[in-house]
Enzyme design. Structure first.
Site, PDB file in Angstrom:
ATOM      1  N   HIS A 166      38.394 -35.969 -57.850  1.00 27.82           N
ATOM      2  CA  HIS A 166      38.524 -35.143 -57.116  1.00 27.82           C
ATOM      3  C   HIS A 166      39.747 -34.299 -57.998  1.00 27.82           C
ATOM      4  O   HIS A 166      40.565 -32.748 -57.198  1.00 27.82           O
ATOM      5  CB  HIS A 166      38.090 -35.381 -55.741  1.00 27.82           C
ATOM      6  CG  HIS A 166      36.948 -35.139 -55.123  1.00 27.82           C
ATOM      7  ND1 HIS A 166      36.077 -34.263 -54.535  1.00 27.82           N
ATOM      8  CD2 HIS A 166      36.204 -36.017 -54.847  1.00 27.82           C
ATOM      9  CE1 HIS A 166      35.485 -34.505 -54.613  1.00 27.82           C
ATOM     10  NE2 HIS A 166      35.283 -35.929 -54.345  1.00 27.82           N
TER      11      HIS A 166
ATOM     12  N   ASP B  87      46.630 -28.986 -60.064  1.00 29.65           N
ATOM     13  CA  ASP B  87      45.687 -28.649 -58.635  1.00 29.65           C
ATOM     14  C   ASP B  87      44.638 -29.211 -59.332  1.00 29.65           C
ATOM     15  O   ASP B  87      43.970 -28.845 -60.505  1.00 29.65           O
ATOM     16  CB  ASP B  87      45.636 -27.851 -57.707  1.00 29.65           C
ATOM     17  CG  ASP B  87      45.553 -28.235 -56.330  1.00 29.65           C
ATOM     18  OD1 ASP B  87      45.563 -29.354 -56.036  1.00 29.65           O
ATOM     19  OD2 ASP B  87      45.937 -27.506 -55.679  1.00 29.65           O
TER      20      ASP B  87
END
Length: 723
Positions: free
Chosen positions: A165, A370
């Site tokens: 993730h 990110d």
């Protein structure tokens, strides 16, 4: 339909205590929300840490355990020390900054590796205890990178998926980690590995090649007899649920108050994390107010910074930096009737977050790194009014999908300030056109699409099978071969050199025999019932210089030259040399174009070594070289042979298999033959052995040899066993 077993660091619940009462309440967040439906419909357990339950008395703990069982949640209980070392010290203080490309945040003392391995092993035990045959096991995120391989050891035929993730860093950054080999091997225990973006997948493939030497063929990696699939699965949000919340919610009173003076709202909602780019965002906003005084009193930045990982020192310093910038901007520009920043250093409930999304004229999502960033997608999902502008960092995973956002380089302070101004001044028709495109993608490719697509791909992957033929042979089988050799009236050994008797070295000359090896070969040669033949691709001068005094048979350049004890070098067969100059020219050209590669010239042929070249570039160049040589030398009597980071050109009809007959002819009748080798050239030798002979492959690559040793130390130990 097979059950789905979900594994994550945390269970999707929080245990709350109020006096004697305890409650188990659902957690909020992308992962908990995204996997809720697969968990409900999949029928399997969710394995993870339930949080710290040490403060509960036995009765309360029993009630919590019963409730977790009712919810099909399988807890892995961790001690406070394990949490500190595995989660804080290793996962967050080491893996997090490296994977987000912040090597400067790596602590000087990189601790917690042993606890990380141990906790991943405990997760593997917990999953193995609850899994059933046919289950699909889906493991999540960087805290459990070792789990797929550890689980594969316990459940060899399990179908295992892994999803990362966060970003996967470039191979240069990934190699900062001391446990880099183990982490990659851990991930490769899965059948399918998923990433948010194609660039993360490429970085992973490059790291696998550079660190482990395994090549990726488009979307699959051959690893230890298995095929590992890799793919891109960008995670979404529950768009319908967010839209429903927004439709039924009133404007939060606190948010309504922010608009009473008529200010236009610029909103940022982030965890207080150095990856989120909050200081650079504040500097850009400060620049905007300084260069455009007409905006003072007319805009306001609402910055929500949710405290995160407060136990890590780097985060405490980061918070002080943000607090200082907020105070500086407020002191420079605030008036008695207007404040430039409304700063909230706390978490907000879902209704408050949705209210801010709805009220925002401009949404700032400007991390400097990110993995995905679901805030951007949540904002889009909420804006069913079709208005609002998303300013998005190009260094988020979401930027690969959300092309209609105003994308910025968050390191460019002036560019970010200009982008905010552009967003504030954007005409309504452009705002709505952009939002329409954003909403089309966010609503179609939501979190349920993400989970469904990954699980479908995992179920479609080739059925997991126990690797055949690539395991190290059982000790009993190795001992049986040694017993046969010791019991034989006479035995003849045919031994490869590089990769069998010595480890590979950056250049051929550096793989010189050590004293231990020379003593071992001398002792074997002196044994009255043993004959030793060294069969190598190296040049005869080198072989003679290193081993000519040991009284063993020497066979250089894959058997093109042979020298038996008491004799001189003999040529195996005359060959044509017309092809040598064209081949030399091609190889030298590729060596010049590939830094770190070199050409080794032999009397029979050539070898182009690229062991010290850039792995990606070297492998690509090797592929092109073989195609080029195959074209130019298509009618020449030569073979083009790929090896371990080498491409060889040698005359046809000259291979190690021919040495077997010569060695057998020089041995007493009825001698037991045994061959040890590690690469493709040794397969010719194995194929030429007579029935009843012993063939031993050294290392992990496929081979026809029925016996396998792990590496050079085991190969030497096998030979010492003959003495």
């Amino acid at each position: 339909m097979s059950r789905v077993v979900i594994v994550s660091n945390r269970l999707p619940v929080t245990v709350e205590r109020a006096g004697e009462a305890v409650r188990v309440v659902p957690s909020v967040g992308g992962l908990a929300t995204g996997l809720r439906r697969p968990h409900e419909q999949g029928g399997g357990p969710w394995v993870g840490w339930p949080g710290d339950l040490a403060g509960l008395d036995p009765e309360q703990q029993a009630r919590v355990e019963a409730r977790l069982s009712d919810l099909r949640l399988a807890p892995v209980h961790l001690t406070s020390e394990e949490v500190q070392r595995y989660y804080q010290d290793y996962s967050n203080a080491l893996l997090w900054p490296v994977f987000h490309s912040f090597p400067g945040e790596v602590p000087l003392e990189m601790g917690g590796a042993a606890e990380y391995e141990r906790v991943n092993g405990r997760f593997a035990d917990a999953v193995a205890a609850t899994a059933r045959p046919g289950d699909v096991i889906w493991i999540h995120d960087y805290q459990l990178l070792r789990l797929p391989a550890l689980l594969r050891e316990r459940l060899p035929e399990a179908r295992i998926g892994f999803f990362l993730h966060i970003p996967f860093p470039s191979s240069d950054l990934f190699r900062v980690l001391p446990q880099r080999e183990a982490l990659l091997e851990g991930m490769l225990g899965a059948d399918l590995i998923g990433f948010h973006t194609a660039s993360y997948m490429r970085h992973f493939s490059s790291s696998v090649l550079r660190v482990l030497g395994a090549w990726t063929d488009v979307d699959r990696i051959r690893w230890r007899g298995r095929e590992v699939r890799i793919g891109v699965f960008p995670m979404g949000v529950d768009a319908a649920d967010f839209a429903g919340t927004a439709h039924g919610a009133d404007m939060d009173e606190e948010v309504r108050a922010l608009r009473r003076d008529g200010s236009r709202l610029i909103v940022g909602i982030d965890r207080l994390d150095y990856t989120k780019g909050i200081p650079r965002r504040l500097l850009a906003y400060e620049r905007l107010l300084r260069e455009h005084p007409e905006l003072r009193g007319k805009v306001r930045l609402v910055q929500v910074a949710v405290p995160s990982r407060t136990e890590v020192g780097a985060y405490q310093e980061f918070r002080d930096q943000v607090d200082g910038l907020v105070g500086r901007i407020h002191g420079a520009f605030a008036t008695p009737t207007w404040s430039p920043i409304h700063y909230l250093s706390r978490g907000l409930d879902r209704a408050q977050v949705v209210a801010l999304y709805r009220a925002a004229d401009v949404m700032l999502v400007t991390p400097i790194r990110d993995g995905m960033n679901l805030v951007a997608k949540e904002f889009v999902a909420v804006r069913d009014d079709g208005d609002g502008v998303l300013v998005l960092s190009e260094f988020t995973g979401a930027a690969a999908e959300l092309a209609e956002a105003v994308q910025v380089n968050p390191y460019d302070e002036a560019g970010t300030a200009a982008a905010i101004q552009r967003a504030l001044e954007m005409p309504e028709d452009e705002r709505r056109t952009r939002m329409t495109g954003l909403r089309r993608r966010v609503t179609r490719y939501d979190v349920h699409w993400w989970a469904r697509t990954f699980l479908e791909r995992l179920r479609e992957a080739p059925a997991p099978v126990r690797p055949q033929g690539l395991e190290v042979s059982p000790r009993a089988a190795v001992q049986d071969a040694l017993s046969r050799l010791r019991a034989a009236p006479h035995a003849t050994l045919l031994l490869d050199y590089d990769g069998t008797l010595v480890p590979f070295a950056p250049t051929p000359e550096l793989a010189r025999p050590d004293r231990e090896l020379r003593d071992l070969l001398r002792d074997l040669a002196r044994h009255p019932r043993l004959a030793v033949h060294l069969v190598t691709g190296r040049q005869r001068d080198t072989v003679d210089r290193w081993f000519g005094d040991l009284g063993i048979g020497l066979h250089a350049e894959h058997g093109f030259w042979s020298k038996l004890p008491g004799n001189g070098w003999q040529l195996a067969a005359p060959v044509s040399t017309a092809w040598r100059e064209p081949a030399r020219a091609i190889l030298e050209e590729f060596a010049a174009r590939t830094p770190g590669s070199l050409v080794e010239e032999k009397s029979a042929g050539f070898a182009w070594h690229y062991r010290t070249a850039d792995p990606d570039f070297g492998a690509a160049q090797a592929h092109d070289l073989m195609l080029h040589l195959s074209t130019v030398l298509s009618n020449a009597p030569v073979e083009i042979l790929p090896g371990a980071l080498v491409v060889e050109v040698r005359p046809q009809g000259v291979d190690k298999g021919k040495v077997v007959a010569r060695a057998a002819a020089a041995s007493p009748e009825g001698s037991l033959l045994a061959a040890l080798g590690d690469d493709r050239t040794d397969e010719d030798m194995f194929a030429a052995l007579p029935d009843g002979a012993i063939a031993v492959h050294v290392g992990p690559s496929p081979s026809r040899a029925p016996l396998r040793l792990a590496g050079v130390p085991e190969s030497r130990a096998f030979l010492r066993g003959l003495l």
